[in-house]
Design a protein around this motif. Structure first.
Motif, PDB file in Angstrom:
ATOM      1  N   VAL A  77      16.645  42.398  21.594  1.00 23.84           N
ATOM      2  CA  VAL A  77      16.733  42.974  22.940  1.00 23.84           C
ATOM      3  C   VAL A  77      17.042  44.469  22.856  1.00 23.84           C
ATOM      4  N   GLY A  78      16.301  45.238  23.606  1.00 23.72           N
ATOM      5  CA  GLY A  78      16.537  46.675  23.658  1.00 23.72           C
ATOM      6  C   GLY A  78      17.396  47.059  24.838  1.00 23.72           C
ATOM      7  N   GLY A  79      17.347  46.259  25.867  1.00 21.40           N
ATOM      8  CA  GLY A  79      18.137  46.518  27.054  1.00 21.40           C
ATOM      9  C   GLY A  79      17.702  45.617  28.189  1.00 21.40           C
ATOM     10  N   LEU A  80      18.496  45.598  29.213  1.00 21.51           N
ATOM     11  CA  LEU A  80      18.211  44.813  30.414  1.00 21.51           C
ATOM     12  C   LEU A  80      18.421  45.708  31.623  1.00 21.51           C
ATOM     13  N   VAL A  81      17.527  45.586  32.578  1.00 20.79           N
ATOM     14  CA  VAL A  81      17.649  46.336  33.820  1.00 20.79           C
ATOM     15  C   VAL A  81      17.716  45.330  34.954  1.00 20.79           C
ATOM     16  N   THR A  82      18.699  45.485  35.830  1.00 23.61           N
ATOM     17  CA  THR A  82      18.862  44.567  36.953  1.00 23.61           C
ATOM     18  C   THR A  82      17.706  44.736  37.934  1.00 23.61           C
ATOM     19  N   VAL A  83      17.031  43.621  38.212  1.00 22.44           N
ATOM     20  CA  VAL A  83      15.934  43.588  39.179  1.00 22.44           C
ATOM     21  C   VAL A  83      16.461  43.127  40.536  1.00 22.44           C
ATOM     22  N   ILE A 108      15.539  32.019  30.547  1.00 21.32           N
ATOM     23  CA  ILE A 108      15.147  33.193  29.785  1.00 21.32           C
ATOM     24  C   ILE A 108      13.649  33.131  29.524  1.00 21.32           C
ATOM     25  N   GLY A 109      12.949  34.121  30.041  1.00 23.66           N
ATOM     26  CA  GLY A 109      11.517  34.222  29.804  1.00 23.66           C
ATOM     27  C   GLY A 109      11.217  35.393  28.901  1.00 23.66           C
ATOM     28  N   GLN A 110       9.935  35.699  28.729  1.00 29.68           N
ATOM     29  CA  GLN A 110       9.552  36.807  27.852  1.00 29.68           C
ATOM     30  C   GLN A 110       9.853  38.161  28.478  1.00 29.68           C
ATOM     31  N   SER A 111       9.789  38.238  29.804  1.00 27.80           N
ATOM     32  CA  SER A 111      10.037  39.543  30.436  1.00 27.80           C
ATOM     33  C   SER A 111      11.188  39.534  31.436  1.00 27.80           C
ATOM     34  N   LEU A 112      11.654  38.358  31.828  1.00 31.29           N
ATOM     35  CA  LEU A 112      12.756  38.257  32.783  1.00 31.29           C
ATOM     36  C   LEU A 112      13.811  37.281  32.283  1.00 31.29           C
ATOM     37  N   CYS A 113      15.057  37.571  32.642  1.00 31.07           N
ATOM     38  CA  CYS A 113      16.166  36.665  32.357  1.00 31.07           C
ATOM     39  C   CYS A 113      16.923  36.449  33.660  1.00 31.07           C
ATOM     40  N   PHE A 114      17.279  35.206  33.935  1.00 32.19           N
ATOM     41  CA  PHE A 114      18.011  34.826  35.141  1.00 32.19           C
ATOM     42  C   PHE A 114      19.406  34.373  34.722  1.00 32.19           C
ATOM     43  N   ALA A 115      20.415  34.740  35.525  1.00 33.96           N
ATOM     44  CA  ALA A 115      21.788  34.372  35.189  1.00 33.96           C
ATOM     45  C   ALA A 115      22.596  34.087  36.452  1.00 33.96           C
ATOM     46  N   GLU A 116      23.689  33.373  36.258  1.00 31.24           N
ATOM     47  CA  GLU A 116      24.632  33.077  37.340  1.00 31.24           C
ATOM     48  C   GLU A 116      26.040  33.389  36.864  1.00 31.24           C
ATOM     49  N   ALA A 117      26.926  33.675  37.815  1.00 31.60           N
ATOM     50  CA  ALA A 117      28.328  33.941  37.482  1.00 31.60           C
ATOM     51  C   ALA A 117      29.238  33.326  38.532  1.00 31.60           C
ATOM     52  N   ARG A 118      30.406  32.949  38.073  1.00 28.55           N
ATOM     53  CA  ARG A 118      31.488  32.493  38.951  1.00 28.55           C
ATOM     54  C   ARG A 118      32.611  33.510  38.807  1.00 28.55           C
ATOM     55  N   ILE A 119      33.126  33.991  39.934  1.00 24.68           N
ATOM     56  CA  ILE A 119      34.230  34.949  39.928  1.00 24.68           C
ATOM     57  C   ILE A 119      35.474  34.203  40.384  1.00 24.68           C
ATOM     58  N   LEU A 120      36.487  34.200  39.520  1.00 25.93           N
ATOM     59  CA  LEU A 120      37.705  33.430  39.773  1.00 25.93           C
ATOM     60  C   LEU A 120      38.920  34.342  39.753  1.00 25.93           C
ATOM     61  N   ALA A 131      21.584  36.813  39.333  1.00 26.58           N
ATOM     62  CA  ALA A 131      20.858  38.045  39.035  1.00 26.58           C
ATOM     63  C   ALA A 131      19.596  37.741  38.242  1.00 26.58           C
ATOM     64  N   VAL A 132      18.670  38.673  38.347  1.00 23.79           N
ATOM     65  CA  VAL A 132      17.439  38.669  37.551  1.00 23.79           C
ATOM     66  C   VAL A 132      17.404  40.002  36.819  1.00 23.79           C
ATOM     67  N   PHE A 133      17.089  39.950  35.531  1.00 21.97           N
ATOM     68  CA  PHE A 133      17.030  41.144  34.698  1.00 21.97           C
ATOM     69  C   PHE A 133      15.660  41.284  34.054  1.00 21.97           C
ATOM     70  N   LYS A 134      15.140  42.500  34.012  1.00 24.67           N
ATOM     71  CA  LYS A 134      13.925  42.827  33.266  1.00 24.67           C
ATOM     72  C   LYS A 134      14.344  43.038  31.824  1.00 24.67           C
ATOM     73  N   VAL A 135      13.674  42.339  30.906  1.00 21.50           N
ATOM     74  CA  VAL A 135      14.009  42.397  29.491  1.00 21.50           C
ATOM     75  C   VAL A 135      13.138  43.434  28.801  1.00 21.50           C
ATOM     76  N   SER A 136      13.769  44.302  28.035  1.00 28.31           N
ATOM     77  CA  SER A 136      13.079  45.286  27.211  1.00 28.31           C
ATOM     78  C   SER A 136      13.402  44.956  25.762  1.00 28.31           C
ATOM     79  N   LEU A 137      12.369  44.786  24.947  1.00 27.20           N
ATOM     80  CA  LEU A 137      12.567  44.446  23.535  1.00 27.20           C
ATOM     81  C   LEU A 137      12.431  45.689  22.666  1.00 27.20           C
ATOM     82  N   LEU A 138      13.143  45.685  21.554  1.00 32.41           N
ATOM     83  CA  LEU A 138      13.049  46.762  20.571  1.00 32.41           C
ATOM     84  C   LEU A 138      11.942  46.456  19.580  1.00 32.41           C
ATOM     85  N   ASN A 139      11.438  47.486  18.954  1.00 32.78           N
ATOM     86  CA  ASN A 139      10.578  47.280  17.791  1.00 32.78           C
ATOM     87  C   ASN A 139      11.453  46.720  16.692  1.00 32.78           C
TER      88      ASN A 139
END
Length: 146
Positions: A77-83, A108-120, A131-139
């Motif tokens: 993974v090179g980075g994630l950007v919140t979509v 987790i897909g090839q270009s997007l990752c989906f996640a959930e959180a609980r705040i306590l 949230a949905v994140f755009k996945v950027s891969l490194l060489n």
């Protein structure tokens, strides 16, 4: 933070610093195979004029924790950007309480990752986030950074 307060088992100082989160230090992190959690004892920089933890703190830390929960599951993974980020506020947290954000990737897909959180707050559910994140891969010849 009151240095006499014990940090819950499994948490240690979070090693990723940023200009956004620096005023909220100290932050703590805990991981399992699938989850990433951030935690802190709330204090004056975290609350509004009524003594409630500000929803913006919930949102920023949930975004951070969900992104890191995804990044830990993706090779090269090179980075994630919140979509997209959504949050449902279900309760309040107050100054002096232990706030924990438990995040987990849900898909987790090839270009997007989906996640959930609980705040306590002290174990009581205060909010949920997705949230949905755009996945950027490194060489393959570059270092991993998230």
């Amino acid at each position: 933070m009151d240095s006499n307060k014990a940090v819950p088992a499994g948490f240690s100082r979070h090693d990723r610093r940023s200009g956004l989160t620096d005023p909220w230090e100290p932050l703590f992190a805990a991981t399992t195979d699938r989850t990433f959690s951030l935690g802190l004892y709330t204090d004056t920089p975290h609350v509004n004029s009524r003594g409630f933890v500000h929803g913006g703190l919930f949102s920023a830390l949930a975004d951070n924790a969900m992104g890191l929960s995804c990044a830990r599951q993706i090779d090269n993974v090179g980075g994630l950007v919140t979509v997209n980020l959504s949050i449902d506020y279900l309760g309040t947290a107050r100054k002096g309480e232990w706030l924990e954000i438990r995040a987990e990737p849900t898909r987790i897909g090839q270009s997007l990752c989906f996640a959930e959180a609980r705040i306590l707050s002290h174990g009581k559910l205060c909010a949920t986030a997705k949230a949905v994140f755009k996945v950027s891969l490194l060489n393959s010849n570059k270092e991993k950074r998230v």
